[in-house]
Design a protein around this motif. Structure first.
Motif, PDB file in Angstrom:
ATOM      1  N   TYR A  78       0.833  -1.210   0.000  1.00 16.84           N
ATOM      2  CA  TYR A  78       0.000   0.000   0.000  1.00 16.84           C
ATOM      3  C   TYR A  78       0.865   1.257   0.000  1.00 16.84           C
ATOM      4  O   TYR A  78       0.579   2.209  -0.737  1.00 16.84           O
ATOM      5  CB  TYR A  78      -0.931   0.003   1.214  1.00 16.84           C
ATOM      6  N   ARG A  79       1.910   1.274   0.836  1.00 13.90           N
ATOM      7  CA  ARG A  79       2.787   2.450   0.876  1.00 13.90           C
ATOM      8  C   ARG A  79       3.435   2.695  -0.480  1.00 13.90           C
ATOM      9  O   ARG A  79       3.530   3.846  -0.934  1.00 13.90           O
ATOM     10  CB  ARG A  79       3.857   2.272   1.958  1.00 13.90           C
ATOM     11  N   GLN A  80       3.882   1.634  -1.129  1.00 15.11           N
ATOM     12  CA  GLN A  80       4.496   1.796  -2.444  1.00 15.11           C
ATOM     13  C   GLN A  80       3.480   2.329  -3.448  1.00 15.11           C
ATOM     14  O   GLN A  80       3.769   3.273  -4.199  1.00 15.11           O
ATOM     15  CB  GLN A  80       5.058   0.463  -2.932  1.00 15.11           C
ATOM     16  N   ALA A  81       2.285   1.735  -3.480  1.00 21.49           N
ATOM     17  CA  ALA A  81       1.258   2.165  -4.432  1.00 21.49           C
ATOM     18  C   ALA A  81       0.790   3.580  -4.126  1.00 21.49           C
ATOM     19  O   ALA A  81       0.581   4.389  -5.044  1.00 21.49           O
ATOM     20  CB  ALA A  81       0.072   1.196  -4.395  1.00 21.49           C
ATOM     21  N   HIS A  82       0.639   3.912  -2.846  1.00 19.97           N
ATOM     22  CA  HIS A  82       0.145   5.237  -2.453  1.00 19.97           C
ATOM     23  C   HIS A  82       1.151   6.327  -2.827  1.00 19.97           C
ATOM     24  O   HIS A  82       0.758   7.404  -3.309  1.00 19.97           O
ATOM     25  CB  HIS A  82      -0.130   5.259  -0.952  1.00 19.97           C
ATOM     26  N   ALA A  83       2.443   6.053  -2.625  1.00 22.39           N
ATOM     27  CA  ALA A  83       3.468   7.039  -2.971  1.00 22.39           C
ATOM     28  C   ALA A  83       3.481   7.305  -4.475  1.00 22.39           C
ATOM     29  O   ALA A  83       3.570   8.461  -4.913  1.00 22.39           O
ATOM     30  CB  ALA A  83       4.836   6.557  -2.506  1.00 22.39           C
ATOM     31  N   ALA A 121       0.963   6.790  -6.538  1.00 23.04           N
ATOM     32  CA  ALA A 121      -0.300   7.434  -6.895  1.00 23.04           C
ATOM     33  C   ALA A 121      -0.248   8.926  -6.596  1.00 23.04           C
ATOM     34  O   ALA A 121      -0.756   9.749  -7.378  1.00 23.04           O
ATOM     35  CB  ALA A 121      -1.456   6.781  -6.134  1.00 23.04           C
ATOM     36  N   ASP A 122       0.375   9.312  -5.480  1.00 24.49           N
ATOM     37  CA  ASP A 122       0.520  10.730  -5.149  1.00 24.49           C
ATOM     38  C   ASP A 122       1.350  11.458  -6.202  1.00 24.49           C
ATOM     39  O   ASP A 122       1.042  12.594  -6.585  1.00 24.49           O
ATOM     40  CB  ASP A 122       1.182  10.884  -3.777  1.00 24.49           C
ATOM     41  N   SER A 166      -5.805   8.333  -7.357  1.00 24.03           N
ATOM     42  CA  SER A 166      -6.072   7.583  -6.139  1.00 24.03           C
ATOM     43  C   SER A 166      -5.240   6.307  -6.135  1.00 24.03           C
ATOM     44  O   SER A 166      -4.789   5.839  -7.189  1.00 24.03           O
ATOM     45  CB  SER A 166      -7.556   7.234  -6.038  1.00 24.03           C
ATOM     46  N   THR A 167      -5.068   5.729  -4.956  1.00 30.85           N
ATOM     47  CA  THR A 167      -4.260   4.515  -4.836  1.00 30.85           C
ATOM     48  C   THR A 167      -4.864   3.362  -5.619  1.00 30.85           C
ATOM     49  O   THR A 167      -4.162   2.656  -6.355  1.00 30.85           O
ATOM     50  CB  THR A 167      -4.110   4.126  -3.352  1.00 30.85           C
ATOM     51  N   HIS A 223      -4.469   3.864  -9.346  1.00 28.81           N
ATOM     52  CA  HIS A 223      -3.097   3.595  -9.787  1.00 28.81           C
ATOM     53  C   HIS A 223      -2.833   2.093  -9.860  1.00 28.81           C
ATOM     54  O   HIS A 223      -2.201   1.614 -10.813  1.00 28.81           O
ATOM     55  CB  HIS A 223      -2.093   4.247  -8.840  1.00 28.81           C
TER      56      HIS A 223
END
Length: 324
Positions: free
Chosen positions: A147-152, A154-155, A160-161, A164
């Motif tokens: 999640y952290r990798q995808a969220h970063a 996506a930002d 959105s996460t 992405h």
């Protein structure tokens, strides 16, 4: 710097190491959890636990396919594969998705159906609860990494996460994120199945838990299969990537205008570029060919461009403009 520019200039090596760490963490968690669930399923006879064990073993096997995808996708291109080996990542990820369906979904559903009419003896529910709680912790740690990798990412791209994850050209990130999310939901389903079995004394709830876990895995598998199929057929790069590359072309001192641009993914974060351009000046044909080749070579030094093919724009053809 714009989000489009960041997409084409982000360090690929760090993204690769992050993806590799995500896969390795998921593999370790799945092996530990699969062993614990298998023991619990054997001791208690719970259909939901057996389904969860099959789920975790399928995920562990899939991580091996994803490790292979990470390994082969970075091989340099050669005369036999001028576009590189990036698309092979989608092949191995497709194998992983099919494995999730057959070894996870089908086994869970079949086992649940076979247990619908069976009367499970009274068992030690505490073992199931302990194993499910431990599994939730391990799966949660693995999910938070993906999640952290995808969220970063996506930002960086301004999306959105979830958007992405569904659209990314990185099949490893999508597979690990989806499988970890499904694992957490599956654990909650198994918990409810075991709990309702304990409260009612009716084993049908446990069997239904196994079937629902299987249905969940089938849905996730079909989504992953479809995404890998699309990238194998040739997925066009999104508008933000197109705008970033168009801006890069227009900023080149040898390029006056661009009338056609096609970008197609040939691997994780790698595109095949075809463009029609008008060069500065009015050189002879031989000089123009050399100039085009020089621009192609410069474009290919960008780690996200696997191959670039440039041709001259037709006279009077409308030109493309980069968005501000």
């Amino acid at each position: 710097m714009s989000t489009a520019s960041r997409e084409t200039t982000s360090p690929r090596s760090s993204a690769k190491s992050s993806s590799l760490l995500t896969v390795l963490l998921a593999l370790g968690a799945n092996i530990i959890v699969a062993i614990a669930k298998s023991v619990a399923g054997f001791l208690t006879g719970s259909a939901s636990m057996v389904a969860e064990a099959a789920h975790s073993w399928a995920d562990a096997g899939n991580e091996l396919f994803l490790l292979q995808a990470e390994r082969v996708a970075v091989r340099p291109r050669d005369p036999a594969h001028p576009g590189g080996y990036g698309r092979e990542a989608y092949v191995w990820s497709l194998f992983a998705a099919v494995g999730l369906f057959t070894a996870g979904a089908v086994v869970s559903i079949m086992h649940g159906v076979s247990q619908l009419g069976a009367e499970e003896p009274e068992t030690d529910y505490l073992i199931n609860y302990i194993v499910l709680a431990v599994a939730f912790v391990f799966e949660g740690v693995s999910f938070m990494q993906s999640y952290r990798q995808a969220h970063a990412l996506a930002d960086e791209r301004g999306t959105s996460t979830v958007e992405h994850v569904l659209s990314t050209s990185n099949p490893t990130l999508r597979a690990v994120f989806a499988e970890d999310a499904a694992a957490l939901i599956g654990l909650l389903i198994a918990f409810l199945g075991v709990l309702l079995h304990e409260l009612t004394g009716n084993a049908v709830f446990d069997a239904l838990g196994s079937i629902l876990v299987g249905v969940l895995l089938a849905i996730v598998a079909f989504v992953l299969i479809d995404r890998n199929r699309r990238f194998l057929l040739g997925e066009q790069a999104p508008e933000r990537v197109t705008q970033a590359v168009l801006g890069m072309l227009l900023r080149h001192p040898e390029v006056s205008s661009v009338s056609y641009l096609h970008l197609e993914y040939v691997g994780p974060e790698r595109v095949f570029l075809v463009a029609a351009v008008d060069l500065v000046g009015n050189d002879r044909e031989s000089d123009v060919a050399d100039d085009l080749y020089a621009v192609e070579q410069e474009l290919e030094r960008n780690e996200h461009i696997a191959e670039a093919v440039l041709t001259l724009s037709r006279r009077g053809q409308p030109t493309l403009r980069a968005s501000e």
